[in-house]
Design a protein around this motif. Structure first.
Motif, short mmCIF file in Angstrom:
data_model
loop_
_atom_site.label_atom_id
_atom_site.label_comp_id
_atom_site.label_asym_id
_atom_site.label_seq_id
_atom_site.Cartn_x
_atom_site.Cartn_y
_atom_site.Cartn_z
N TYR A 79 0.84 -1.21 0.00
CA TYR A 79 0.00 0.00 0.00
C TYR A 79 0.86 1.25 0.00
O TYR A 79 0.53 2.24 -0.66
CB TYR A 79 -0.92 0.01 1.23
CG TYR A 79 -2.24 -0.67 0.99
CD1 TYR A 79 -3.30 0.02 0.41
CD2 TYR A 79 -2.45 -1.99 1.34
CE1 TYR A 79 -4.52 -0.60 0.19
CE2 TYR A 79 -3.66 -2.63 1.13
CZ TYR A 79 -4.69 -1.93 0.55
OH TYR A 79 -5.90 -2.54 0.31
N SER A 80 1.97 1.21 0.72
CA SER A 80 2.87 2.36 0.77
C SER A 80 3.42 2.67 -0.62
O SER A 80 3.45 3.84 -1.04
CB SER A 80 4.03 2.06 1.73
OG SER A 80 4.96 3.12 1.74
N SER A 83 0.44 4.00 -2.89
CA SER A 83 -0.07 5.32 -2.51
C SER A 83 0.91 6.42 -2.88
O SER A 83 0.51 7.55 -3.17
CB SER A 83 -0.36 5.37 -1.01
OG SER A 83 0.82 5.20 -0.25
N PRO A 87 -1.50 9.03 -5.63
CA PRO A 87 -2.05 9.68 -4.43
C PRO A 87 -3.50 10.12 -4.61
O PRO A 87 -3.83 11.30 -4.62
CB PRO A 87 -1.12 10.88 -4.25
CG PRO A 87 -0.70 11.23 -5.64
CD PRO A 87 -0.60 9.92 -6.39
N SER A 91 -8.07 4.09 -2.85
CA SER A 91 -7.39 2.99 -2.19
C SER A 91 -7.14 1.82 -3.16
O SER A 91 -6.74 2.04 -4.29
CB SER A 91 -8.19 2.54 -0.96
OG SER A 91 -7.47 1.59 -0.21
N ASP A 229 -5.61 -0.11 5.51
CA ASP A 229 -5.62 0.40 4.14
C ASP A 229 -6.54 1.60 3.97
O ASP A 229 -6.46 2.32 2.97
CB ASP A 229 -6.06 -0.72 3.18
CG ASP A 229 -7.39 -1.35 3.60
OD1 ASP A 229 -7.50 -1.78 4.76
OD2 ASP A 229 -8.30 -1.42 2.77
N SER A 232 -5.20 5.12 2.96
CA SER A 232 -4.94 5.54 1.58
C SER A 232 -6.17 6.13 0.91
O SER A 232 -6.06 6.78 -0.14
CB SER A 232 -4.41 4.36 0.75
OG SER A 232 -5.34 3.29 0.73
N SER A 235 -5.98 10.09 0.62
CA SER A 235 -4.85 10.69 -0.10
C SER A 235 -5.18 12.08 -0.63
O SER A 235 -4.32 12.97 -0.64
CB SER A 235 -4.43 9.78 -1.26
OG SER A 235 -3.86 8.59 -0.78
N VAL A 245 1.38 9.35 3.09
CA VAL A 245 0.42 8.26 3.22
C VAL A 245 1.10 6.92 3.46
O VAL A 245 0.73 6.18 4.39
CB VAL A 245 -0.48 8.19 1.96
CG1 VAL A 245 -1.37 6.95 2.03
CG2 VAL A 245 -1.34 9.44 1.86
N GLY A 246 2.09 6.58 2.65
CA GLY A 246 2.75 5.28 2.77
C GLY A 246 3.35 5.02 4.14
O GLY A 246 3.05 4.01 4.79
#
Length: 463
Positions: A79-80, A83, A87, A91, A229, A232, A235, A245-246
């Motif tokens: 996810y990092s 994202s 951005p 999600s 999650d 995200s 963002s 975010v990450g």
């Protein structure tokens, strides 16, 4: 309706990368996102499933939570990565859509809708169950309507109000956890109750551990990790999302993992006889043993408010933004209505109200056991697709195959995929039937919307 922009005609690099005009208000920081993640995963989540997880694992609930942390850390890194690359608010829906395939992305969003659309109602139902233990005469309908109204009103007004509500409930939960652990240490170490001291038994018992047992128990306990999650989905309301975010996803997951391990280990030491625990109230009974009636009622009342309001608040915020994101791509019924942003508060207010109404119906008419099965299936399936998207986008399409890229974009997501798939294998038959039925409906609906999976959202042709 949300605008699709020409990437050549804007100066904002995030808008050029995503193809969307910035409509939501950016106010959130790294600290805000970490707290949002903690609240969404719920620090006192063991109250919901500890008794069942302990029973399924022969008293080794801490081991089960440890497996869950390992599984989620690799997925959190995925996810990092996504994202930072994309951005935007959708999600896993947006990440799989862009990283793997637009049509698989739609099905991912469809699964997320099943997952997160029912979670607020499930959380309200949990709160109603616990509140009835303290105030048995309060009508369930009144509680459900009141909680649904509060979370919908706060979310429709804006993410800043959600942020302050999250702070308040987080600090209350952390305070109660600290008191429980202190009381538990006294109960076990000084008073000699429970196991009577520190022990590795909650983590390992010879002859009782096999892969199937871990998969079955982890599929229950992992319910507490679902929601990291959701960070995200914010963002487009975060300052500098590509840098913020990450790391916040990974940080919140690691912190919540430590909280779960600490609570479950203390509960295991204080009450090793897991077989006599009540499935619904077993954890609260342990709290009463170690801390007395005062701590017991405090946990129930704070749990009711934290689960039914704070936790439901953040989850509703997340799913409303996924629905908003899919609606601006014109992939859902009534997309024109659900994609509208409130002119004053700059929130997806219509999507939020829709989720609020759905929460009332879910809490009133569906059982908690049924809901938990749906949630777990949806989350684990989504996480597997997200991990595959990282491999597809970075390692295969962008050819990031340096030593760092090899581990970050191939090995790490594949490990995340494998561990999640292992937990996914622990579901019962009913869960698979329900989950795949929902997926089949999505496949048919997606085929209709995309004219046989030949058309993609216009924005994907622009980025």
């Amino acid at each position: 309706m949300s605008k699709v922009i020409d990437p050549q005609a804007v100066s904002n690099p995030d808008e050029a990368k995503t193809g969307y005009a910035q409509e939501l208000k950016r106010t959130l920081t790294f600290k805000d996102l970490v707290i949002f993640g903690l609240i969404t995963m719920l620090p006192i989540a063991p109250t919901q499933v500890y008794a069942v997880a302990a029973s399924e694992s022969f008293g080794m609930a801490p081991l089960v939570y440890l497996v869950g942390v390992i599984a989620m850390v690799f997925t959190a890194y995925s996810y990092s990565s996504m994202s930072r690359e994309f951005p935007i608010a959708g999600s896993a829906y947006s990440f799989v859509q862009r990283g793997l395939n637009p049509h698989v992305g739609f099905l991912t969003g469809w699964i997320i809708i099943m997952d997160y659309l029912i979670i607020p109602g499930m959380l309200i139902a949990f709160s109603n169950l616990w509140l009835s233990a303290v105030f048995p005469g309060v009508p369930a309908l009144l509680i459900i309507l009141l909680f649904a109204f509060i979370i919908t009103f706060v979310n429709a007004r804006g993410i800043s109000l959600t942020r302050w509500a999250s702070y308040l409930f987080l600090f209350c939960q952390l305070g109660l956890i600290a008191i429980f652990i202190i009381c538990g240490l006294k109960y076990v170490l000084m008073d000699g109750h429970g196991i009577g001291g520190f022990s590795l038994t909650p983590f390992y018992q010879p002859g009782k551990i096999d892969l199937q047992f871990i998969a079955s128990a982890a599929s229950i306990a992992v319910l507490g990790f679902i929601g990291f999650d959701a960070i995200s989905t914010l963002s487009e309301e975060t300052k500098n999302p590509t840098r913020t975010v990450g790391p916040s996803v990974v940080a919140s997951l690691c912190l919540i993992g430590l909280l779960f391990l600490g609570q479950s280990y203390m509960a295991s030491l204080a009450h090793p006889n897991y077989e006599d625990l009540d499935p619904g109230m077993g954890y609260f009974d342990i709290i009463r043993e170690v801390g007395g009636d005062g701590l017991y009622y405090a946990f129930i009342l704070i749990g009711v408010l934290a689960v039914g309001i704070a936790n439901a608040l953040t989850v509703q915020s997340a799913i409303s933004r996924v629905i908003f994101s899919m609606s601006r791509d014109k992939l859902l019924p009534f997309s024109g209505i659900l994609s509208k942003v409130h002119s004053k508060y700059k929130t997806p207010a219509n999507a939020t109200i829709f989720v609020g109404l759905a929460s009332v119906l879910v809490a009133l008419f569906l059982s908690l056991d049924f809901l938990a099965k749906l949630v777990n299936f949806g989350a684990m399936t989504t996480y597997m697709l997200l991990n595959l998207s990282v491999v597809s986008h970075f390692f295969l399409k962008k050819k990031e195959r340096s030593l760092k890229g090899f581990f970050r974009y191939l090995i790490s997501p594949l490990i995340g995929f494998a561990v999640i798939a292992f937990i996914w294998s622990g579901f019962d038959r009913t869960t698979y039937v329900i989950g795949f039925t929902w997926l089949a409906i999505g496949i048919v609906f997606g085929a209709i919307k995309s004219k046989g999976y030949k058309e993609v959202p216009p924005v994907l042709g622009e980025v």
